[in-house]
Design a protein around this motif. Structure first.
Motif, PDB file in Angstrom:
ATOM      1  N   ASN A   1      -1.763   3.189  -5.732  1.00 28.76           N
ATOM      2  CA  ASN A   1      -3.151   2.733  -5.586  1.00 28.76           C
ATOM      3  C   ASN A   1      -3.265   1.717  -4.469  1.00 28.76           C
ATOM      4  O   ASN A   1      -2.275   1.241  -3.920  1.00 28.76           O
ATOM      5  N   MET A   2      -4.473   1.397  -4.110  1.00 28.35           N
ATOM      6  CA  MET A   2      -4.766   0.527  -2.978  1.00 28.35           C
ATOM      7  C   MET A   2      -4.449  -0.923  -3.327  1.00 28.35           C
ATOM      8  O   MET A   2      -4.910  -1.433  -4.344  1.00 28.35           O
TER       9      MET A   2
ATOM     10  N   THR B   1      -6.455  -4.187  -0.153  1.00 27.35           N
ATOM     11  CA  THR B   1      -7.817  -4.715  -0.272  1.00 27.35           C
ATOM     12  C   THR B   1      -7.940  -5.806  -1.331  1.00 27.35           C
ATOM     13  O   THR B   1      -9.017  -6.387  -1.500  1.00 27.35           O
TER      14      THR B   1
ATOM     15  N   SER C   1      -4.292   7.033  -4.651  1.00 25.97           N
ATOM     16  CA  SER C   1      -5.334   6.962  -3.637  1.00 25.97           C
ATOM     17  C   SER C   1      -5.187   8.076  -2.617  1.00 25.97           C
ATOM     18  O   SER C   1      -4.098   8.358  -2.119  1.00 25.97           O
ATOM     19  N   ALA C   2      -6.323   8.696  -2.299  1.00 32.17           N
ATOM     20  CA  ALA C   2      -6.336   9.733  -1.276  1.00 32.17           C
ATOM     21  C   ALA C   2      -6.674   9.123   0.079  1.00 32.17           C
ATOM     22  O   ALA C   2      -6.651   9.801   1.096  1.00 32.17           O
ATOM     23  N   ARG C   3      -6.986   7.838   0.089  1.00 27.78           N
ATOM     24  CA  ARG C   3      -7.401   7.187   1.348  1.00 27.78           C
ATOM     25  C   ARG C   3      -6.204   6.644   2.138  1.00 27.78           C
ATOM     26  O   ARG C   3      -6.363   6.051   3.182  1.00 27.78           O
ATOM     27  N   LYS C   4      -5.041   6.764   1.589  1.00 30.44           N
ATOM     28  CA  LYS C   4      -3.837   6.245   2.265  1.00 30.44           C
ATOM     29  C   LYS C   4      -2.650   7.056   1.782  1.00 30.44           C
ATOM     30  O   LYS C   4      -2.751   7.801   0.799  1.00 30.44           O
ATOM     31  N   ASP C   5      -1.536   6.897   2.462  1.00 28.03           N
ATOM     32  CA  ASP C   5      -0.308   7.550   2.006  1.00 28.03           C
ATOM     33  C   ASP C   5       0.533   6.524   1.262  1.00 28.03           C
ATOM     34  O   ASP C   5       0.441   5.320   1.513  1.00 28.03           O
TER      35      ASP C   5
ATOM     36  N   ASN D   1       0.835  -1.204   0.000  1.00 26.57           N
ATOM     37  CA  ASN D   1       0.000   0.000   0.000  1.00 26.57           C
ATOM     38  C   ASN D   1       0.869   1.253   0.000  1.00 26.57           C
ATOM     39  O   ASN D   1       0.497   2.275  -0.567  1.00 26.57           O
TER      40      ASN D   1
END
Lengths: 979, 190
Positions: free
Chosen positions: A668-669, A672, A863-867, A663
């Protein structure tokens, strides 16, 4: 013959050799120079600029004159010092730098034109017109002023390299070096002793002085025998240490077979890289001469070289005629004594010192100097000026002794600046030289035999003490301890030309002229006059030139300063620096698991980094690569094709935190991702620029396989390893490359599933069981472990199958056999590129280190949901505001070509940097569409679909109208790869 | 058992072998290679009773050998098992470790001579390592002619070189050229 009695030559054997086509004879132990002198040959070459007759001047690697072409044919080696060429049976040498015979050189006219060839002549004369530089001036100058000729054939010899490690490297095996090596060897230190001569002993071989009342060679022989018997000592004769490099690494060339008529299958030279904890520099000293008018005639030599020729090689320096000596110290008198003792008539010793005293039965002219010479092709007489009187003395040779210059060159290699020592009138090694290099003996001004022996032993013991190795002092033999001092007498004043640098034809007048033209810095002096340039390195001339310069400026030599030296100290052949193979094995190459299979199918290969990849597979009747590539590409889209994609990097990622780790690596993620599935991944650089792309397959909760582009396989793995070890050591992650371990074959095309169905062991390939982006471990062909990934680079239904690399060849053959009725077709990298351009997939040309995810149309992948590495930096204004976008490009006129590299402009706009709207990254002929297509980055490209723009290629004067299109030329909805 | 036929790294079905005086160079395609990396907090295992060696060392046990490649990392050599799934085989013996099959990532070439001196001469021409430090039982990662390798001194007169499989041809060329030159120069007589 002018051979004397005695000497260190083997008179029982005779060696035949030729010089300029004439046959001569010498003995083992001779050099080419000593054998020529012993045969009465004085004229050996012509000078660089004026084509003046020149003879042997020195007896070692400092020789400026006697440069010859050694050997013939492909082995012809120009500019070889005759003084360093060990005589062998059948040796062939040719003099250089003359037009017509050596004794009647047509270009000797240059000497008459010498007033025009003064310092800076070339810089001043050959300036205009500029167009003449390369076509007229340079060839003419090269012809007139060159030295030897290149062989102009491939070097037939083999060279190798090696690595040595030691506590103490001893450079030079003269008195100081042998004493140092004995001290260190007996202390148990690991020692490498290197000497450029083929016989150990240095000046001990050249002098008549006794050691412990016995000939010095006896002591040398005993020392050598003891050293060679020690397992901790490595003795390298014929080995020149030519440079000091970082971290205590010394470069040395061993001339393994240069003394043999033909090295046969053996190695000619070996390049040694010696890693030494410490080194003793026992490089000795080089005698300097005293310039006087016409001091460059054959027969004028260094006085110490004369002693060497007489004592070591039993060669009379003046064809048996009388010899004079010109000196400013006691050293010249030694020459007179040694020559007289060997029966060579000594006409006179001219000593510049008014208080000089004769040390033997010869005529001494104290307070005198040699002011001119005569003899067209060799010395016949010298003019002596003393006490206001001039006198011509007939002689066949003149020995000149102007004092000794310590060989400080290696000590200068880390910008160590030599320091002037007024006491000894010499530059000594200064501080700031290579760390761990300790000069000893004559190269630090300890030049008498007794001094050198003691200094060598002492410096070795002190140096070893630094390393914690205790060394006792050896019993040193009783040795001569005469003063080596010389008076500060640098040149004989006069109006005629007096040579300072024989090799580059630089005279005292040239130095005066350069001073007059305001070249006051020693660095400018060197370059304006060419003094001490090239292979010569100013060995016999540098200090004398500085002294002349100091005299002109009225400054002392210390204030005048000196130029310093770079490696190599003596010439090193490029062949040995290569140290290995040329041609096919010049560098390592990597072969794919199906390489031999592809070769058997007549594949054309292309270098991709170190890899050799099949580029395309020409079939009978195909005469142009495009025919092959078009056929392959159409076959994939219509049926099924096979391509070896092993070269793409594979990294095995395991551990409890593998998902979290990836990650952070990928923009990108990944965490998941479901087990059994694969995801396209994009990596950014730390600065936010797009870096590399590939796939990430999850084989288990804690087990991923990451693929990279071929080019970045190494760097991506390195970066991931850095992140694992240094950025996030707290994560439980283990990485290892498996690129080579698995042969991976792309199976692409609408019939790929049908083909794979025939080789899998009962594995369900249906779309429901194994959908797009699925991955699995399975077995094929009756139990072979394999990995299958349903990924597509072509946009077609496609898979990549991996098996242990040793089975790659057989699997490829099996797939070809099993798919014959499906029209299975092997394809190469060229088709791979066509297919991916048609599909609009980015590759190296788009991921060129200047582009961003947004430009690639992949902005939402960050992704803005993680660094992740580069995510924050990718949002900075400078990158985020870039409006160029990846687009497809189609020529308005289908007959036109899209050219990669062309820049994009709005129609009608000026084609300059201000109006530059982007560039074409990739282009090909699309057999699927029947015309040329391209990909490119275009300003606001996503808003300009359908617009006609111009692709300009100003280098070739091309300008093509293109229509902006979607980058996805084939199946933009992606149905083919999913169904 | 698969009906596909494997090939050696040098491209033939049989391993290559060449002799240079007293020096023999042989391709060893039948040794399996397995990378072992300790997971966080796991205890160091002893596969089949073999104590995994420390830095720079190689240890041999019953039917396997291992050399250290990094902190908590080893390569395990299993002679005769190249054709097997060594990960599956060794999983029970190496608890708490990440295992990766490396057999075909590498290719094994072995030199044997009659004396250690010959191997020493060979080493100083192949690798920039202090020959004295590469004593029997030592292994290290280094480079030969710009190719990454592991070298293992299995005995005084035995030297193993694990190189990248795809570069096998270039590595063989480099090793055999050096050996041939040693033979020509009379340095491979022991």
């Amino acid at each position: 013959m002018t051979r004397l009695s005695g000497g260190l030559i083997d008179r029982d054997r005779t060696i035949a050799f030729t010089f300029d086509g004439r046959a001569y004879r010498g003995h083992p132990g001779d050099t080419l120079a000593s054998a020529l002198l012993a045969n009465g040959v004085r004229l050996v070459g012509r000078s660089f600029k004026y084509h003046r007759p020149r003879g042997i001047f020195a007896a070692g690697s400092e020789e400026p004159n006697a440069l010859v072409e050694l050997r013939d044919g492909a082995r012809r080696e120009p500019n070889t010092r005759a003084t360093m060429a060990e005589l062998f049976d059948g040796l062939t040498a040719t003099s250089q730098n003359h037009v017509g015979p050596l004794n009647f050189d047509l270009l000797a006219v240059n000497d008459l034109l010498s007033p025009f060839f003064a310092a800076g002549f070339y810089y001043k004369t050959f300036m205009w017109p500029r167009a003449f530089w390369e076509k007229l001036y340079e060839p003419a100058i090269r012809r007139a002023a060159g030295l030897g000729r290149l062989a102009e054939a491939a070097d037939p010899d083999a060279y190798d390299k090696g690595f040595l490690h030691c506590d103490l490297l001893v450079i030079g095996a003269g008195a100081a070096g042998l004493a140092a090596a004995l001290t260190a060897g007996r202390a148990g230190a690991r020692v490498v002793l290197a000497d450029e001569d083929f016989r150990l002993g240095g000046r001990l071989l050249a002098e008549s002085d006794l050691l412990d009342d016995a000939p010095a060679v006896d002591w040398v022989a005993a020392a050598e025998a003891e050293l060679r018997a020690m397992p901790n000592v490595r003795v390298l004769a014929r080995t020149t240490v030519f440079g000091v490099f970082d971290h205590g690494v010394y470069g040395a060339v061993e001339r393994v077979a240069d003394h043999l008529p033909d090295p046969g299958q053996g190695v000619r030279q070996t390049l040694w890289r010696i890693t030494a904890r410490r080194a003793v520099l026992a490089a000795g000293a080089t005698e300097r001469h005293i310039p006087f008018a016409n001091n460059d005639r054959p027969g004028v030599m260094l006085a110490g070289a004369m002693r060497a020729y007489a004592n070591r090689w039993a060669a009379a320096p003046g064809t048996g005629g009388p010899v004079t000596v010109f000196t400013n110290g006691d050293d010249g008198h030694r020459t007179a004594l040694d020559l007289a003792a060997r029966g060579v008539p000594v006409a006179a010793v001219i000593d510049t010192r008014a208080d000089a005293v004769a040390q033997g039965d010869y005529r001494l002219i104290a307070g005198g100097m040699v002011s001119d010479s005569k003899g067209r092709l060799g010395l016949t007489s010298v003019e002596v000026t003393a006490n206001g009187r001039r006198e011509w003395i007939n002689c066949a040779a003149l020995g000149v002794s102007g004092g000794w210059n310590p060989n400080v060159h290696l000590a200068s290699h880390h910008r160590g600046r030599p320091v002037w020592d007024a006491g000894s009138n010499a530059f000594l090694p200064g501080a700031g030289g290579p760390v761990g290099l300790v000069p000893a003996g004559a190269c630090v001004g300890q030049g008498s035999t007794a001094q050198a022996l003691a200094d060598g032993a002492r410096k070795a013991a002190e140096t070893l003490a630094d390393l914690g190795i205790a060394a006792g002092q050896p019993d040193l033999p009783k040795a001569e301890d005469r003063s080596t001092a010389a008076a500060a007498f640098w040149h004989v004043p006069g109006r005629k030309r007096a040579w300072v640098d024989h090799q580059n034809d630089v005279t005292v007048k040239d130095i005066a002229l350069s001073h007059q033209e305001n070249m006051r810095s020693v660095e400018h002096l060197k370059r304006w006059t060419t003094l001490g340039m090239a292979t010569d390195q100013g060995k016999t001339s540098n200090v004398t030139a500085l002294a002349v310069m100091a005299e002109l400026t009225g400054k002392g030599i210390a204030e005048t300063g000196t130029t310093i030296y770079r490696p190599p100290y003596t010439g090193v052949s490029l062949g040995v620096l290569g140290g290995g193979d040329s041609g096919a094995h010049f560098r390592p190459r990597r072969l794919t698991p199906t390489h031999h299979w592809a070769a058997a199918q007549s594949a054309v290969f292309v270098e991709v980094g170190q890899w050799m990849r099949a580029q395309y597979f020409p079939q009978p009747g195909e005469t142009h690569w495009r025919q092959s590539v078009d056929r392959e590409a159409l076959a994939v889209r219509a049926g099924v094709g096979l391509c070896d994609v092993t070269t793409l990097g594979k990294i095995d990622v395991q551990g409890a935190d593998a998902g979290e780790f990836l990650n952070r690596i990928y923009a990108n993620m990944i965490a998941t991702l479901k087990v059994g599935m694969t995801r396209y991944g994009l990596m950014l650089r730390e600065d936010g620029t797009a870096y590399d792309d590939g796939t990430c397959a999850r084989l288990a909760e804690d087990h991923f396989i990451v693929t990279t582009t071929t080019a970045n396989a190494g760097p991506v793995f390195r970066n991931m390893e850095f992140a694992r070890q240094c950025l996030w050591p707290e994560l439980d992650v283990q990485l290892i490359s498996t690129t080579d371990a698995w042969a991976q074959i792309a199976v692409a095309g609408p019939k790929s599933r049908a083909l794979l169905d025939r080789i899998v062991d009962g594995f369900d390939l249906s779309n429901a069981a194994f959908p797009f982006m699925a991955c699995a471990s399975l077995t094929v062909c009756g139990g072979l472990r394999a990995r299958l990934f349903r990924i597509s680079f072509s946009g077609e239904l496609a898979y990549e199958i991996a098996v242990p690399a040793r089975y790659g060849h057989a699997l490829m053959a099996r797939l070809m056999e099993a798919g014959a009725d499906l029209g299975v077709t092997p394809y190469g990298t060229e088709t791979l590129a066509v297919l991916r351009i048609e599909k609009g997939h980015a590759a190296g040309a788009e991921l060129n280190g200047q582009t961003t995810a947004t430009m690639l149309g992949l902005g939402r992948m960050v992704s803005a949901r993680k660094d992740s590495i580069g995510a924050v930096m990718s949002r900075r204004a400078g990158l985020a505001e870039d409006r160029r976008r990846l687009v497809g490009l189609v020529p308005v006129d289908p007959a036109q070509k899209v050219v990669a590299g062309a820049h994009l402009f709005t129609e009608g706009a000026a084609q300059d940097t201000a109006n530059d709207h982007g560039w074409v990254t990739s282009a090909c002929f699309s057999p699927h569409l029947g015309h040329s297509i391209g990909l490119g980055f275009l300003e606001d490209g996503d808003q300009r679909l359908g617009e006609v723009i111009v692709a300009a290629n100003p280098v070739e004067g091309q300008s093509v109208r293109l229509r902006v299109a979607s980058a996805h030329f084939v199946d933009p909805e992606g149905g083919r790869q999913r169904d | 058992m698969t009906d596909l036929t494997a090939i050696c790294a040098l491209g033939a079905t049989e391993p290559r072998r060449e002799t240079f005086g007293a020096l023999t160079l042989a391709e060893r395609p039948d040794t399996a290679l397995l990378s072992v990396a300790l997971r966080r907090g796991a205890a160091q295992p002893a596969p089949l009773g073999l104590a995994l060696p420390g830095p720079g060392a190689w240890a041999v046990g019953e039917g396997l050998a291992a050399f250290w490649t990094g902190p908590g990392q080893w390569m395990v050599e299993v002679p005769g098992k190249a054709d097997t799934d060594v990960v599956a085989t060794f999983l029970p013996n190496l608890p708490g470790c990440s295992l990766t099959e490396q057999t075909d990532g590498w290719t094994l070439f072995e030199f044997s001579a009659k004396s250690g001196a010959t191997v020493g001469r060979l080493l100083e021409r192949l690798v920039n390592l202090d020959t004295a430090s590469l004593a029997p039982g030592r292994a290290t990662r280094t480079a030969v002619e710009h190719m990454g390798v592991f070298v293992i001194r299995r005995a005084e007169a035995e030297l193993a070189v694990w190189g990248t499989r795809s570069a096998a041809e270039s590595l063989w060329h480099a090793l055999s050229t050096t050996a041939r030159r040693m033979e020509t120069s009379g340095w491979a007589q022991q």
